[in-house]
Design a protein around this motif. Structure first.
Motif, PDB file in Angstrom:
ATOM      1  N   GLN A 313      35.854  23.879 -29.232  1.00 24.14           N
ATOM      2  CA  GLN A 313      37.280  23.807 -28.696  1.00 24.14           C
ATOM      3  C   GLN A 313      37.844  22.718 -29.627  1.00 24.14           C
ATOM      4  O   GLN A 313      39.254  22.948 -29.767  1.00 24.14           O
ATOM      5  CB  GLN A 313      37.690  23.813 -27.318  1.00 24.14           C
ATOM      6  CG  GLN A 313      36.932  24.912 -26.650  1.00 24.14           C
ATOM      7  CD  GLN A 313      37.481  26.437 -26.802  1.00 24.14           C
ATOM      8  OE1 GLN A 313      38.846  26.330 -27.078  1.00 24.14           O
ATOM      9  NE2 GLN A 313      36.719  27.152 -27.181  1.00 24.14           N
ATOM     10  N   ALA A 314      37.409  21.678 -29.685  1.00 23.93           N
ATOM     11  CA  ALA A 314      38.126  20.423 -30.046  1.00 23.93           C
ATOM     12  C   ALA A 314      38.503  20.813 -31.831  1.00 23.93           C
ATOM     13  O   ALA A 314      39.457  20.427 -32.399  1.00 23.93           O
ATOM     14  CB  ALA A 314      37.278  19.355 -30.388  1.00 23.93           C
ATOM     15  N   ARG A 315      37.347  21.457 -32.423  1.00 25.34           N
ATOM     16  CA  ARG A 315      37.550  21.699 -33.784  1.00 25.34           C
ATOM     17  C   ARG A 315      38.736  22.763 -34.020  1.00 25.34           C
ATOM     18  O   ARG A 315      39.345  22.890 -35.102  1.00 25.34           O
ATOM     19  CB  ARG A 315      36.276  22.250 -34.534  1.00 25.34           C
ATOM     20  CG  ARG A 315      36.403  22.590 -35.752  1.00 25.34           C
ATOM     21  CD  ARG A 315      36.540  21.048 -36.704  1.00 25.34           C
ATOM     22  NE  ARG A 315      36.695  21.501 -38.104  1.00 25.34           N
ATOM     23  CZ  ARG A 315      35.622  21.155 -38.983  1.00 25.34           C
ATOM     24  NH1 ARG A 315      34.635  20.854 -38.397  1.00 25.34           N
ATOM     25  NH2 ARG A 315      35.650  21.319 -40.213  1.00 25.34           N
ATOM     26  N   LYS A 316      38.511  23.774 -33.186  1.00 26.74           N
ATOM     27  CA  LYS A 316      39.589  24.854 -33.368  1.00 26.74           C
ATOM     28  C   LYS A 316      41.100  24.391 -33.283  1.00 26.74           C
ATOM     29  O   LYS A 316      42.051  24.601 -33.736  1.00 26.74           O
ATOM     30  CB  LYS A 316      39.545  25.845 -31.980  1.00 26.74           C
ATOM     31  CG  LYS A 316      38.474  27.074 -32.102  1.00 26.74           C
ATOM     32  CD  LYS A 316      38.653  27.817 -30.820  1.00 26.74           C
ATOM     33  CE  LYS A 316      37.703  29.161 -31.028  1.00 26.74           C
ATOM     34  NZ  LYS A 316      37.736  30.175 -29.935  1.00 26.74           N
ATOM     35  N   GLN A 317      41.316  23.295 -32.194  1.00 26.05           N
ATOM     36  CA  GLN A 317      42.489  22.683 -32.165  1.00 26.05           C
ATOM     37  C   GLN A 317      42.878  21.754 -33.275  1.00 26.05           C
ATOM     38  O   GLN A 317      44.323  21.833 -33.765  1.00 26.05           O
ATOM     39  CB  GLN A 317      42.560  21.899 -30.878  1.00 26.05           C
ATOM     40  CG  GLN A 317      42.425  22.769 -29.391  1.00 26.05           C
ATOM     41  CD  GLN A 317      42.404  21.945 -28.178  1.00 26.05           C
ATOM     42  OE1 GLN A 317      42.618  20.681 -28.381  1.00 26.05           O
ATOM     43  NE2 GLN A 317      42.242  22.504 -27.343  1.00 26.05           N
ATOM     44  N   ARG A 318      42.087  21.142 -33.795  1.00 25.01           N
ATOM     45  CA  ARG A 318      42.228  20.295 -35.124  1.00 25.01           C
ATOM     46  C   ARG A 318      42.603  20.887 -36.194  1.00 25.01           C
ATOM     47  O   ARG A 318      43.420  20.705 -37.039  1.00 25.01           O
ATOM     48  CB  ARG A 318      41.110  19.276 -35.121  1.00 25.01           C
ATOM     49  CG  ARG A 318      41.265  18.315 -36.306  1.00 25.01           C
ATOM     50  CD  ARG A 318      40.393  17.076 -35.833  1.00 25.01           C
ATOM     51  NE  ARG A 318      39.044  17.631 -35.881  1.00 25.01           N
ATOM     52  CZ  ARG A 318      38.155  17.695 -37.044  1.00 25.01           C
ATOM     53  NH1 ARG A 318      38.729  17.284 -38.224  1.00 25.01           N
ATOM     54  NH2 ARG A 318      36.932  17.932 -36.889  1.00 25.01           N
ATOM     55  N   THR A 319      41.649  21.970 -36.619  1.00 26.82           N
ATOM     56  CA  THR A 319      41.985  22.556 -38.071  1.00 26.82           C
ATOM     57  C   THR A 319      41.754  24.277 -37.860  1.00 26.82           C
ATOM     58  O   THR A 319      42.137  24.579 -39.095  1.00 26.82           O
ATOM     59  CB  THR A 319      40.463  22.392 -38.918  1.00 26.82           C
ATOM     60  OG1 THR A 319      39.167  22.643 -38.127  1.00 26.82           O
ATOM     61  CG2 THR A 319      40.308  20.821 -38.987  1.00 26.82           C
ATOM     62  N   GLY A 320      41.932  24.672 -36.862  1.00 30.93           N
ATOM     63  CA  GLY A 320      42.180  26.386 -36.841  1.00 30.93           C
ATOM     64  C   GLY A 320      43.140  26.941 -37.384  1.00 30.93           C
ATOM     65  O   GLY A 320      44.428  26.097 -37.135  1.00 30.93           O
ATOM     66  N   ASP A 321      43.408  28.210 -37.325  1.00 31.87           N
ATOM     67  CA  ASP A 321      44.535  28.661 -37.706  1.00 31.87           C
ATOM     68  C   ASP A 321      45.319  29.129 -36.638  1.00 31.87           C
ATOM     69  O   ASP A 321      46.380  29.764 -36.630  1.00 31.87           O
ATOM     70  CB  ASP A 321      44.244  29.959 -38.732  1.00 31.87           C
ATOM     71  CG  ASP A 321      43.712  30.992 -38.423  1.00 31.87           C
ATOM     72  OD1 ASP A 321      43.078  31.055 -36.882  1.00 31.87           O
ATOM     73  OD2 ASP A 321      43.266  31.740 -39.156  1.00 31.87           O
ATOM     74  N   GLY A 322      44.960  29.134 -35.445  1.00 31.49           N
ATOM     75  CA  GLY A 322      45.511  29.422 -34.064  1.00 31.49           C
ATOM     76  C   GLY A 322      45.222  30.754 -33.848  1.00 31.49           C
ATOM     77  O   GLY A 322      45.599  31.275 -32.578  1.00 31.49           O
ATOM     78  N   SER A 323      44.526  31.735 -34.407  1.00 30.19           N
ATOM     79  CA  SER A 323      43.918  32.862 -34.131  1.00 30.19           C
ATOM     80  C   SER A 323      42.977  32.654 -33.007  1.00 30.19           C
ATOM     81  O   SER A 323      42.139  31.842 -32.744  1.00 30.19           O
ATOM     82  CB  SER A 323      43.518  33.695 -35.253  1.00 30.19           C
ATOM     83  OG  SER A 323      42.285  33.148 -35.975  1.00 30.19           O
ATOM     84  N   ALA A 324      42.610  33.883 -32.660  1.00 29.17           N
ATOM     85  CA  ALA A 324      41.491  34.204 -31.517  1.00 29.17           C
ATOM     86  C   ALA A 324      40.214  34.284 -32.124  1.00 29.17           C
ATOM     87  O   ALA A 324      40.042  34.767 -33.143  1.00 29.17           O
ATOM     88  CB  ALA A 324      41.744  35.033 -30.555  1.00 29.17           C
TER      89      ALA A 324
END
Length: 324
Positions: A313-324
């Motif tokens: 979850q931390a990586r999604k928020q930091r570098t993800g493109d916001g998609s599911a």
């Protein structure tokens, strides 16, 4: 199961199956590409004939016995596991541990896959992860879909692939007697596992013609497995979303996930290459993960590494493109 909360230095990047000096026709071993394109015509001819044979095989499908269809699919699953659970998740990434009987099975299945022996596959795959999308990447996706899919087999290895590969520590691979044995007898094991057994079983046990058995269980099965493997290198680097790291090329591709029995969660895999499931979602659309979990239940595998929920979850928020 081991929950991991740390990263992996040098493991960020792309993935590729069957990278390196492919022995299904050969690329001249470790020869360098020193300027010219260096086309390997033997591979070009072999691949052309193989795919023509696969197209012809489709004509034979209606006349084959249903048991032969089932057997061909079973051989495909075994083939895929030899790459996904074997060369990839076990030997390349060490994402879980396997006891001797399981390693022997996966080595035999890897010979059925005919995508280079375990040592070469894992060595080049590690180079691929560490130097993703550069000249040291055996199937650099920056050179286009065709090159990353199959074109890399038609030319000599770039000198950077060879030179970078020599610098990696692969002592763990050579320390495994199963890897050494498979490498020593690779050509014989491929002949037996990829061609003889798939052909002879339908002929001997239920009277299928050798012609049908050879073209369906060997040629068609092998060709389909190769192309589904290559889609991880090509399609999964170009089509899909990047919920974990938008700064790298690999993507989540459901079609590849389905065809490659769980290897299409590619953005996740390159963000967390140590994760034995190569996915945030466990068993969902991931037959390889199901297989590894089953082997753990039987006591043949252990020490599965998994990225923690908090880490993901931390990586999604930091570098993800916001998609599911």
């Amino acid at each position: 199961m081991i929950r991991v909360d740390g990263g992996c230095d040098g493991c960020r990047g792309a993935s590729g199956w069957g990278d390196g000096a492919w022995r299904g026709g050969g690329t001249g071993g470790e020869q360098r590409r020193e300027g010219g394109v260096g086309i390997v015509w033997r591979n070009v001819v072999f691949m052309a004939l193989l795919h023509l044979g696969a197209v012809y095989s489709l004509v034979l499908v209606p006349g084959a016995q249903p048991l032969t269809w089932i057997w061909s699919y079973a051989c495909f699953i075994i083939t895929a596991l030899g790459v996904t659970a074997g060369a990839h998740r076990l030997w390349s990434h060490r994402s879980y541990k396997a006891k001797l009987p399981l390693r022997v099975f996966l080595a035999a299945a890897n010979s059925m896959a005919f995508q280079n022996d375990i040592f070469e596959w894992a060595r080049d795959h590690r180079v691929h992860h560490k130097y993703s999308e550069t000249d040291a990447d055996p199937h650099n996706a920056m050179r286009g879909f065709f090159f990353s899919h199959v074109g890399w087999l038609f030319v000599r290895k770039h000198r950077d692939v060879i030179e970078k590969g020599k610098k990696l520590d692969v002592s763990d691979l050579l320390a495994d007697p199963v890897v050494r044995l498979q490498r020593r007898y690779y050509k014989t094991s491929v002949l037996v596992m990829c061609f003889l057994i798939p052909t002879l079983v339908p002929w001997y046990f239920w009277g299928e013609s050798l012609w049908n058995a050879y073209f369906l269980a060997s040629i068609l099965r092998y060709t389909i497995s190769l192309n589904l493997t290559w889609l991880v290198n090509s399609a999964a680097h170009m089509y899909g979303n990047r919920p974990y790291d938008k700064n790298i090329s690999p993507r989540e591709n459901r079609f590849v996930t389905f065809g490659a029995i769980g290897e299409g969660f590619h953005n996740f895999h390159h963000t967390f290459p140590f994760d034995y499931s190569t996915s945030e979602f466990g068993l969902r659309l991931n037959p390889t993960t199901c297989f590894i979990d089953l082997m753990c239940w039987f006591g043949l595998a252990s020490n599965r590494k998994k990225a923690s929920v908090e880490m993901i979850q931390a990586r999604k928020q930091r570098t993800g493109d916001g998609s599911a």
